[in-house]
Design a protein around this motif. Sequence first.
Motif, PDB file in Angstrom:
ATOM      1  N   ARG A  26       0.838  -1.367   0.026  1.00  0.00           N
ATOM      2  CA  ARG A  26       0.174   0.032   0.021  1.00  0.00           C
ATOM      3  C   ARG A  26       0.588   1.629  -0.536  1.00  0.00           C
ATOM      4  NH1 ARG A  26      -4.669  -1.547   3.954  1.00  0.00           N
ATOM      5  NH2 ARG A  26      -5.546  -3.483   2.798  1.00  0.00           N
ATOM      6  N   THR A  27       1.940   1.378  -0.560  1.00  0.00           N
ATOM      7  CA  THR A  27       2.515   2.024  -0.358  1.00  0.00           C
ATOM      8  C   THR A  27       2.653   2.997  -1.780  1.00  0.00           C
ATOM      9  OG1 THR A  27       4.672   0.903   0.038  1.00  0.00           O
ATOM     10  CG2 THR A  27       5.409   3.344  -1.105  1.00  0.00           C
ATOM     11  N   THR A  32       4.738  15.117   1.078  1.00  0.00           N
ATOM     12  CA  THR A  32       4.466  15.635   2.590  1.00  0.00           C
ATOM     13  C   THR A  32       5.594  16.510   3.402  1.00  0.00           C
ATOM     14  OG1 THR A  32       6.594  13.948   2.885  1.00  0.00           O
ATOM     15  CG2 THR A  32       4.802  12.447   2.095  1.00  0.00           C
ATOM     16  N   ASP A  96      -8.171  10.311   2.429  1.00  0.00           N
ATOM     17  CA  ASP A  96      -6.970  10.889   3.197  1.00  0.00           C
ATOM     18  C   ASP A  96      -7.942   9.670   4.243  1.00  0.00           C
ATOM     19  OD1 ASP A  96      -6.015  12.971   3.569  1.00  0.00           O
ATOM     20  OD2 ASP A  96      -7.600  14.501   2.666  1.00  0.00           O
ATOM     21  N   PRO A  97      -7.077   8.924   4.980  1.00  0.00           N
ATOM     22  CA  PRO A  97      -5.748   9.795   5.906  1.00  0.00           C
ATOM     23  C   PRO A  97      -5.247   8.900   5.500  1.00  0.00           C
ATOM     24  CG  PRO A  97      -7.314   8.372   7.397  1.00  0.00           C
ATOM     25  CD  PRO A  97      -8.131   8.537   6.045  1.00  0.00           C
ATOM     26  N   VAL A  98      -4.047   9.523   4.631  1.00  0.00           N
ATOM     27  CA  VAL A  98      -2.344   8.204   4.746  1.00  0.00           C
ATOM     28  C   VAL A  98      -1.625   8.244   5.655  1.00  0.00           C
ATOM     29  CG1 VAL A  98      -2.616   8.538   2.315  1.00  0.00           C
ATOM     30  CG2 VAL A  98      -1.278  10.386   3.027  1.00  0.00           C
ATOM     31  N   THR A  99      -0.923   7.479   6.473  1.00  0.00           N
ATOM     32  CA  THR A  99       0.086   7.408   7.011  1.00  0.00           C
ATOM     33  C   THR A  99       1.522   7.512   5.803  1.00  0.00           C
ATOM     34  OG1 THR A  99      -0.846   5.661   7.785  1.00  0.00           O
ATOM     35  CG2 THR A  99       1.269   5.710   8.543  1.00  0.00           C
ATOM     36  N   LEU A 100       2.196   8.695   7.334  1.00  0.00           N
ATOM     37  CA  LEU A 100       3.249   9.358   6.561  1.00  0.00           C
ATOM     38  C   LEU A 100       4.230   8.359   6.939  1.00  0.00           C
ATOM     39  CD1 LEU A 100       2.949  12.942   7.270  1.00  0.00           C
ATOM     40  CD2 LEU A 100       2.162  11.652   5.262  1.00  0.00           C
ATOM     41  N   ARG A 101       5.585   7.524   5.983  1.00  0.00           N
ATOM     42  CA  ARG A 101       6.227   6.936   6.170  1.00  0.00           C
ATOM     43  C   ARG A 101       7.794   6.899   5.864  1.00  0.00           C
ATOM     44  NH1 ARG A 101       5.682   1.518   6.754  1.00  0.00           N
ATOM     45  NH2 ARG A 101       7.925   1.721   7.339  1.00  0.00           N
ATOM     46  N   VAL A 109       4.521   7.957   1.307  1.00  0.00           N
ATOM     47  CA  VAL A 109       3.306   7.731   2.233  1.00  0.00           C
ATOM     48  C   VAL A 109       2.425   6.160   1.871  1.00  0.00           C
ATOM     49  CG1 VAL A 109       2.435  10.026   3.000  1.00  0.00           C
ATOM     50  CG2 VAL A 109       1.278   8.745   0.721  1.00  0.00           C
ATOM     51  N   ARG A 110       1.150   5.866   2.972  1.00  0.00           N
ATOM     52  CA  ARG A 110       1.106   4.331   2.802  1.00  0.00           C
ATOM     53  C   ARG A 110      -0.024   4.512   2.867  1.00  0.00           C
ATOM     54  NH1 ARG A 110      -1.105  -0.622   5.972  1.00  0.00           N
ATOM     55  NH2 ARG A 110      -0.207  -1.769   5.376  1.00  0.00           N
ATOM     56  N   PRO A 112      -4.308   3.982   3.605  1.00  0.00           N
ATOM     57  CA  PRO A 112      -5.209   2.801   4.641  1.00  0.00           C
ATOM     58  C   PRO A 112      -6.119   1.689   4.352  1.00  0.00           C
ATOM     59  CG  PRO A 112      -6.172   4.845   3.847  1.00  0.00           C
ATOM     60  CD  PRO A 112      -5.154   5.014   3.180  1.00  0.00           C
TER      61      PRO A 112
END
Length: 178
Positions: A26-27, A32, A96-101, A109-110, A112
């Motif tokens: 899910r990359t 960012t 939205d939302p995404v997880t910052l990596r 980002v990853r 959801p």
Amino acid sequence: MRVFVPATMRMLQTLIDEGEFSPVSRTAFAVTPALREAYSAGDDDELADVALREAARASLRLIGSEPGSDDVDVEDSEVSDATPMSRRVVITADIDPVTLRPDLDDAVVRLPEPLSLTQVASVHVDLAGAESAVDAAVAAVDAADLGDPDAEFVLGDIEDHELAWYAPQEIPFLLELL
């Protein structure tokens, strides 16, 4: 958030056939806060271009890992043998939302959940003239990441090829025409 999802022609076909697909890990890539900090002089369009290029480079890795990339028989694939495999694909979506990596890279980002066709804003795909450069870049991308200057030169050649832009409703026709 506008994200740039690296993909392949097969993944794009899956998105059309099933209405969604799950990108590898899910990359995706996006503008960012870490990317903004790294490119403090860039405007929003320039930063989006950086994220798009990162996704396009990741697409090279995906192409190299697909069945058929090493002379494997692809008859059982959803995409026919006539469909060019040597084209980078980047799917642009609003999620939205995404997880910052930032532990992976400034723009990573990853997502959801799997990417839905309804979230797609556009698709970017190489034109036929880029196929030989894509093949060379697929073979060189790992060496370039390890600092090989000759491999970086090969990647520079593929980056000279702009990705063509397609609206979501054009994707089925694009796949059919290839």
